[in-house]
Design a protein around this motif. Structure first.
Motif, PDB file in Angstrom:
ATOM      1  N   LEU A 103       1.047   7.455   4.999  1.00 43.89           N
ATOM      2  CA  LEU A 103       1.523   6.362   4.167  1.00 43.89           C
ATOM      3  C   LEU A 103       2.930   6.686   3.655  1.00 43.89           C
ATOM      4  O   LEU A 103       3.132   7.681   2.948  1.00 43.89           O
ATOM      5  N   ALA A 104       3.893   5.829   4.010  1.00 40.84           N
ATOM      6  CA  ALA A 104       5.286   6.055   3.631  1.00 40.84           C
ATOM      7  C   ALA A 104       5.702   5.230   2.428  1.00 40.84           C
ATOM      8  O   ALA A 104       6.608   5.627   1.685  1.00 40.84           O
ATOM      9  N   ALA A 105       5.077   4.063   2.201  1.00 36.84           N
ATOM     10  CA  ALA A 105       5.440   3.202   1.081  1.00 36.84           C
ATOM     11  C   ALA A 105       4.229   2.392   0.662  1.00 36.84           C
ATOM     12  O   ALA A 105       3.434   1.972   1.510  1.00 36.84           O
ATOM     13  N   LEU A 106       4.106   2.189  -0.644  1.00 32.29           N
ATOM     14  CA  LEU A 106       3.035   1.365  -1.211  1.00 32.29           C
ATOM     15  C   LEU A 106       3.688   0.426  -2.213  1.00 32.29           C
ATOM     16  O   LEU A 106       4.217   0.863  -3.237  1.00 32.29           O
ATOM     17  N   ASN A 107       3.649  -0.860  -1.925  1.00 30.93           N
ATOM     18  CA  ASN A 107       4.426  -1.838  -2.688  1.00 30.93           C
ATOM     19  C   ASN A 107       3.642  -2.532  -3.794  1.00 30.93           C
ATOM     20  O   ASN A 107       4.190  -3.428  -4.438  1.00 30.93           O
ATOM     21  N   VAL A 108       2.371  -2.186  -4.009  1.00 38.32           N
ATOM     22  CA  VAL A 108       1.551  -2.875  -5.002  1.00 38.32           C
ATOM     23  C   VAL A 108       0.859  -1.862  -5.889  1.00 38.32           C
ATOM     24  O   VAL A 108       0.833  -0.656  -5.597  1.00 38.32           O
ATOM     25  N   SER A 109       0.269  -2.358  -6.968  1.00 37.95           N
ATOM     26  CA  SER A 109      -0.549  -1.555  -7.866  1.00 37.95           C
ATOM     27  C   SER A 109      -1.711  -2.427  -8.332  1.00 37.95           C
ATOM     28  O   SER A 109      -1.809  -3.608  -7.966  1.00 37.95           O
ATOM     29  N   GLU A 110      -2.592  -1.846  -9.153  1.00 38.89           N
ATOM     30  CA  GLU A 110      -3.734  -2.608  -9.636  1.00 38.89           C
ATOM     31  C   GLU A 110      -3.265  -3.835 -10.425  1.00 38.89           C
ATOM     32  O   GLU A 110      -2.396  -3.726 -11.291  1.00 38.89           O
ATOM     33  N   GLY A 111      -3.815  -4.975 -10.076  1.00 36.54           N
ATOM     34  CA  GLY A 111      -3.450  -6.209 -10.744  1.00 36.54           C
ATOM     35  C   GLY A 111      -2.334  -6.987 -10.085  1.00 36.54           C
ATOM     36  O   GLY A 111      -2.040  -8.114 -10.503  1.00 36.54           O
ATOM     37  N   SER A 112      -1.706  -6.431  -9.050  1.00 34.47           N
ATOM     38  CA  SER A 112      -0.629  -7.144  -8.369  1.00 34.47           C
ATOM     39  C   SER A 112      -1.190  -8.342  -7.611  1.00 34.47           C
ATOM     40  O   SER A 112      -2.211  -8.247  -6.938  1.00 34.47           O
ATOM     41  N   GLU A 113      -0.496  -9.467  -7.731  1.00 32.93           N
ATOM     42  CA  GLU A 113      -0.862 -10.664  -6.978  1.00 32.93           C
ATOM     43  C   GLU A 113      -0.013 -10.716  -5.706  1.00 32.93           C
ATOM     44  O   GLU A 113       1.206 -10.571  -5.767  1.00 32.93           O
ATOM     45  N   VAL A 114      -0.662 -10.922  -4.596  1.00 37.28           N
ATOM     46  CA  VAL A 114       0.024 -10.915  -3.299  1.00 37.28           C
ATOM     47  C   VAL A 114      -0.265 -12.217  -2.567  1.00 37.28           C
ATOM     48  O   VAL A 114      -1.297 -12.863  -2.783  1.00 37.28           O
ATOM     49  N   ARG A 115       0.681 -12.591  -1.705  1.00 36.77           N
ATOM     50  CA  ARG A 115       0.513 -13.768  -0.863  1.00 36.77           C
ATOM     51  C   ARG A 115      -0.005 -13.341   0.510  1.00 36.77           C
ATOM     52  O   ARG A 115       0.130 -12.189   0.905  1.00 36.77           O
ATOM     53  N   LYS A 116      -0.572 -14.293   1.213  1.00 35.75           N
ATOM     54  CA  LYS A 116      -1.069 -13.999   2.550  1.00 35.75           C
ATOM     55  C   LYS A 116       0.076 -13.575   3.452  1.00 35.75           C
ATOM     56  O   LYS A 116       1.115 -14.239   3.507  1.00 35.75           O
ATOM     57  N   GLY A 117      -0.090 -12.453   4.154  1.00 39.54           N
ATOM     58  CA  GLY A 117       0.930 -11.937   5.048  1.00 39.54           C
ATOM     59  C   GLY A 117       1.952 -11.047   4.382  1.00 39.54           C
ATOM     60  O   GLY A 117       2.797 -10.461   5.083  1.00 39.54           O
ATOM     61  N   GLU A 118       1.902 -10.912   3.062  1.00 36.84           N
ATOM     62  CA  GLU A 118       2.875 -10.056   2.369  1.00 36.84           C
ATOM     63  C   GLU A 118       2.592  -8.587   2.676  1.00 36.84           C
ATOM     64  O   GLU A 118       1.431  -8.166   2.772  1.00 36.84           O
ATOM     65  N   VAL A 119       3.671  -7.796   2.824  1.00 34.90           N
ATOM     66  CA  VAL A 119       3.531  -6.381   3.152  1.00 34.90           C
ATOM     67  C   VAL A 119       3.043  -5.630   1.918  1.00 34.90           C
ATOM     68  O   VAL A 119       3.716  -5.617   0.873  1.00 34.90           O
ATOM     69  N   VAL A 251      -6.581   1.263   2.110  1.00 33.52           N
ATOM     70  CA  VAL A 251      -5.380   1.518   1.314  1.00 33.52           C
ATOM     71  C   VAL A 251      -5.516   0.847  -0.046  1.00 33.52           C
ATOM     72  O   VAL A 251      -5.228   1.443  -1.085  1.00 33.52           O
ATOM     73  N   VAL A 252      -5.965  -0.404  -0.073  1.00 28.21           N
ATOM     74  CA  VAL A 252      -6.216  -1.125  -1.324  1.00 28.21           C
ATOM     75  C   VAL A 252      -7.472  -1.964  -1.145  1.00 28.21           C
ATOM     76  O   VAL A 252      -7.882  -2.273  -0.020  1.00 28.21           O
ATOM     77  N   THR A 253      -8.076  -2.316  -2.269  1.00 26.97           N
ATOM     78  CA  THR A 253      -9.164  -3.288  -2.297  1.00 26.97           C
ATOM     79  C   THR A 253      -8.668  -4.505  -3.062  1.00 26.97           C
ATOM     80  O   THR A 253      -8.189  -4.373  -4.189  1.00 26.97           O
ATOM     81  N   MET A 254      -8.753  -5.673  -2.447  1.00 22.13           N
ATOM     82  CA  MET A 254      -8.239  -6.885  -3.068  1.00 22.13           C
ATOM     83  C   MET A 254      -9.275  -7.994  -2.980  1.00 22.13           C
ATOM     84  O   MET A 254     -10.214  -7.928  -2.173  1.00 22.13           O
ATOM     85  N   ALA A 255      -9.113  -8.996  -3.830  1.00 26.16           N
ATOM     86  CA  ALA A 255     -10.053 -10.110  -3.868  1.00 26.16           C
ATOM     87  C   ALA A 255      -9.325 -11.358  -4.331  1.00 26.16           C
ATOM     88  O   ALA A 255      -8.299 -11.279  -5.021  1.00 26.16           O
ATOM     89  N   ASP A 256      -9.879 -12.481  -3.923  1.00 21.16           N
ATOM     90  CA  ASP A 256      -9.379 -13.768  -4.385  1.00 21.16           C
ATOM     91  C   ASP A 256     -10.187 -14.154  -5.617  1.00 21.16           C
ATOM     92  O   ASP A 256     -11.350 -14.541  -5.522  1.00 21.16           O
ATOM     93  N   LEU A 257      -9.570 -14.023  -6.792  1.00 23.24           N
ATOM     94  CA  LEU A 257     -10.289 -14.263  -8.039  1.00 23.24           C
ATOM     95  C   LEU A 257     -10.641 -15.726  -8.236  1.00 23.24           C
ATOM     96  O   LEU A 257     -11.396 -16.061  -9.153  1.00 23.24           O
ATOM     97  N   ALA A 258     -10.087 -16.602  -7.405  1.00 22.67           N
ATOM     98  CA  ALA A 258     -10.465 -18.018  -7.490  1.00 22.67           C
ATOM     99  C   ALA A 258     -11.826 -18.272  -6.877  1.00 22.67           C
ATOM    100  O   ALA A 258     -12.364 -19.379  -6.997  1.00 22.67           O
ATOM    101  N   THR A 259     -12.409 -17.283  -6.215  1.00 21.70           N
ATOM    102  CA  THR A 259     -13.712 -17.446  -5.569  1.00 21.70           C
ATOM    103  C   THR A 259     -14.798 -16.643  -6.284  1.00 21.70           C
ATOM    104  O   THR A 259     -15.795 -16.272  -5.662  1.00 21.70           O
ATOM    105  N   LEU A 260     -14.615 -16.345  -7.578  1.00 18.41           N
ATOM    106  CA  LEU A 260     -15.611 -15.561  -8.297  1.00 18.41           C
ATOM    107  C   LEU A 260     -16.919 -16.344  -8.422  1.00 18.41           C
ATOM    108  O   LEU A 260     -16.921 -17.555  -8.628  1.00 18.41           O
ATOM    109  N   GLU A 261     -18.016 -15.627  -8.300  1.00 19.97           N
ATOM    110  CA  GLU A 261     -19.338 -16.189  -8.464  1.00 19.97           C
ATOM    111  C   GLU A 261     -20.272 -15.095  -8.953  1.00 19.97           C
ATOM    112  O   GLU A 261     -19.894 -13.920  -9.018  1.00 19.97           O
TER     113      GLU A 261
END
Length: 423
Positions: A103-119, A251-261
């Motif tokens: 791993l050479a670069a990590l561009n996010v952290s916990e709580g970061s919001e990302v778009r589809k296809g974003e590096v 590398v990360v675990t992410m979720a779409d919080l708009a789909t919470l159930e």
């Protein structure tokens, strides 16, 4: 005449025993010890009797009846089943690299919001970038060679046409053999062009493979969502599957919080009361005083054989930033109230009673509850249903208003004096 003096008396045996008290003192001391022992015994007996008669502090719950049967310690109606579960995201993924690498670069952290296809992250890809440059150069060389072969082919075709035309005008100037030789060279030029075009296509495919390998070093978000956890740090080796040692998988675990159930396990004895689209009330363990609306999204069409439960997924209607994944939640499934008709009387709903599961105890294979009445315990047999959401439905044996023992005594006894301490 000599006189013998009498022998000297032995005074060493004459000693006073100062440690041995007189007999009168001994008798008095014995009487005192006996009196003290008797007093201790009397005090102990009084304490034991007093404890036996003192009221033991216990936890109780008051039974309430409703048309929906929410049961003890909570009023309201229209609740048919109560179940416990956890908040989950319907769209959730552990994002990992497609190829192994560092791993050479990590561009996010916990709580970061990302778009589809974003590096999200990048692997060390210097060798893959060099491979892309090499493949690009080979493609350019193949294309240049193709231009040369096409030029040679065109020249050979023109020579064939001239030789054929001369032979047609004057066969004595150009023989038929020369015409055939020119035709053969023109056909060879066509073949060389076709072969070079194939080489160009192969070089283009090799370039695409190199570009795909380079692209695989970039870890992109598969959907729009929020990063929940970082599973790796810069410098660590990651791979599609964990190989042990220092190798990481995701590398990360992410979720779409708009789909919470909320996913809950409902006892199969009550699953007939739950339908898709049914209204529900959701209470989070973190916010017990706040209720959120929900609807039944799906009843999973299979049961857990060992636990005798069926999983039900409840969509959260009221979106709130306080609702987080993996939070504990209680879901109360509401009964649908039929619309009243003016021309017909509505039958009264059957009263249901739900009590905490710890209020029902087993005694020789029978379900019993302990009722607190006039400060004393009374054993009472009931017909209780299975546990659902830490509650049990009392089918018969209680009429409402009773105070049930739920805690404070491990082995209750008939007539034991108790004192409710949660009132």
């Amino acid at each position: 005449m000599s006189v013998t003096p009498p022998p000297a008396a032995d005074l060493s045996k004459l000693r006073i025993n100062r440690d041995d008290p007189p007999p009168a003192v001994k008798r008095a001391l014995g009487r005192v010890l006996w009196l003290v022992a008797a007093a201790v015994v009397i005090v102990a007996v009084v304490v034991i009797i007093g404890r036996g008669r003192a009221a033991v502090p216990v936890q109780v719950v008051t039974v309430a009846t409703t048309s929906g049967g929410e049961g003890a310690a909570r009023g309201g109606g229209g609740v048919s089943v109560v179940a416990n579960g956890y908040v989950v995201a319907r769209t959730k993924a552990a994002v990992s690299a497609k190829i192994p690498g560092r791993l050479a670069a990590l561009n996010v952290s916990e709580g970061s919001e990302v778009r589809k296809g974003e590096v999200i992250a990048r692997l060390d890809n210097a060798d893959y970038a060099a491979a892309v440059g090499q493949a690009d150069a080979q493609l350019a060389s193949a294309k240049a060679t193709l231009i040369e072969t096409q030029s040679d082919r065109d020249q050979l075709q023109r020579e064939f046409v001239r030789t054929r035309d001369i032979h047609t005008q004057n066969p004595n100037l150009v023989s038929m053999q020369e015409v055939e030789n020119a035709d053969s060279k023109a056909r060879q030029g066509d073949a060389r062009v076709d072969a070079q075009q194939a080489r160009v296509a192969a070089a283009a495919a090799a370039l695409r493979v190199a570009q795909a390998s380079l692209e695989n070093t970039y870890i992109r978000a598969p959907f729009a969502g929020t990063v929940l956890r970082k599973e790796a740090e810069v410098g660590e080796v990651v791979a599609p599957s964990v190989g042990g040692g220092l190798t990481r998988g995701a590398v990360v675990t992410m979720a779409d919080l708009a789909t919470l159930e909320v996913e809950v396990d409902v006892n199969e004895a009550y699953i007939a009361r739950i339908q898709s689209g049914q209204q529900a009330r959701i209470t989070l363990d973190a916010y017990p005083d706040t209720a959120f609306r929900g609807t039944v999204r799906q009843v999973v069409p299979t049961a857990d054989r060992q636990r005798a439960t069926v999983q039900v997924k409840v969509a959260i209607v009221d979106r709130d930033p306080r609702i987080l994944t993996e939070m504990g939640a209680k879901v109360e499934f509401l009964e649908a109230r039929p619309a009243a008709r003016a021309d017909s009387a509505q039958p009264a709903a059957r009263a249901r009673i739900l009590v905490p599961a710890e209020a029902v105890r087993s005694d020789n294979g029978h379900d019993v509850v302990w009722i607190v009445r006039a400060g004393k315990l009374q054993r009472h047999d009931v017909d209780a249903g299975p546990v659902s959401g830490n509650f049990r439905e009392i089918r018969s044996g209680l009429s409402g208003g009773e105070q049930l023992l739920v805690g404070g005594i491990e082995t209750p006894k008939e007539g034991q004096r108790v004192r409710p301490n949660n009132q």
